[in-house]
Design an enzyme around this catalytic site. Sequence first.
Site, PDB file in Angstrom:
ATOM      1  CG  HIS A  55      -2.065  -1.208   1.235  1.00  0.00           C
ATOM      2  ND1 HIS A  55      -2.672  -1.301   2.322  1.00  0.00           N
ATOM      3  CD2 HIS A  55      -2.209  -2.330   0.338  1.00  0.00           C
ATOM      4  CE1 HIS A  55      -3.783  -2.085   2.144  1.00  0.00           C
ATOM      5  NE2 HIS A  55      -3.890  -3.268   1.230  1.00  0.00           N
ATOM      6  CD  GLU A  57      -1.000   4.181   4.222  1.00  0.00           C
ATOM      7  OE1 GLU A  57      -1.706   3.983   5.001  1.00  0.00           O
ATOM      8  OE2 GLU A  57      -1.404   3.123   2.998  1.00  0.00           O
ATOM      9  CB  CYS A  92      -0.649   1.206   6.269  1.00  0.00           C
ATOM     10  SG  CYS A  92      -1.070   0.410   4.471  1.00  0.00           S
ATOM     11  NE  ARG A 217      -7.764  -0.309 -29.354  1.00  0.00           N
ATOM     12  CZ  ARG A 217      -9.253   0.239 -29.365  1.00  0.00           C
ATOM     13  NH1 ARG A 217      -9.681  -0.561 -28.724  1.00  0.00           N
ATOM     14  NH2 ARG A 217      -9.880   1.235 -29.988  1.00  0.00           N
TER      15      ARG A 217
END
Length: 374
Positions: A55, A57, A92, A217
């Site tokens: 994540h 952090e 976290c 794309r």
Amino acid sequence: MPLAALDHLRLAEALELAAEAIGVSDPNPRVGCIVGRADGRVLGRGATQRAGGPHAEVVALAAARAAGHATQGATAWVTLEPCAHFGRTPPCSDALVAAGIARVVVGSADPFAAVNGSGLARLRAAGVEVDLADAAFAAAARELNIGFFSRVLRARPWVRMKIAASLDGRTALADGRSRWITGAAARADGHAWRRRASALLTGVGTVRADDPRLDVRELTTTLQPTLVVVDTHLGTPPAARLFEVAERAVWIYGARVDGARAAALAARGAELRRLPAAQGGVDLAALIGELAARGVNELHVEAGARLNGALLAADLVDELLVYVAPKLIGPGRAMAALPPLPALEAAGAWHFVDVQGIGEDLRIVARPPGRAQF
């Protein structure tokens, strides 16, 4: 206590980092984090990576360590409440505490049940000072993650319907030809909106008429959105170009999903789901709910008038993304096949969220009043 000017600056920078997780982090939210000092030094920056990866952090703390910076007593500015549970990755909040972070400034609370205030509580229990951003910034952080908030709080994805039309509201000539109503800039911009989505939704009529790839794309993306096809009788051709997109899941929803047609589509890698409606066809409301249960945050619709009309009539569309070309076509295909109104006062009310020029065309973003207030 009001946040300082440095806090506002770092949160704004963290939100820009969070936007880098578009097309990367789904079904996880897009989060950015900056670790630094009160004197203005930045120690590390990070954005959330692919699901199962670190994540924001953890990325920012790792960047600080890689640069040789000590993080003891530092501040972390993060756009969304740090998680406090073991999912595919450790919490976290624990990583911030272990790194010696003394203060955390949070842009928005996380509504996910396993977080939802527990991340803030975990930090405070460890002696970390926690400050929250003001309502304006919290709204901006939620807007970036509008699909995640919608899925968690409403149990349905944020449904965005994209339409390219002429000034007189036509999406194609009467014989179906539509290339190209809008210009290259609008088409490229449309791919950026596709990249935001966890999944793209279309109908078998569009597949058979246009044989589109319906992928991203025009710009780089880590993830190709899943393609969802509403196909009551499994009329999707096994040779359709949509099967040419590598590393992209294709989910086909029908009223029946057995027999030779089903076997042929399954052989091309499609996942078939049976979801019949009582009145015939596919149950669209149930489909939207199931997509949320399968982790779809933002659902991007690119379909024909019939499916567009059915979704709008069922009040399943949260946002219209309309590109209007400065052209008059006359007789042709409509934006949506809607039932007649008994009176003008019965018309559905929408409000413009954003209107701006994209190349030679006009881009309109509209929502029903109050739809994003969750």
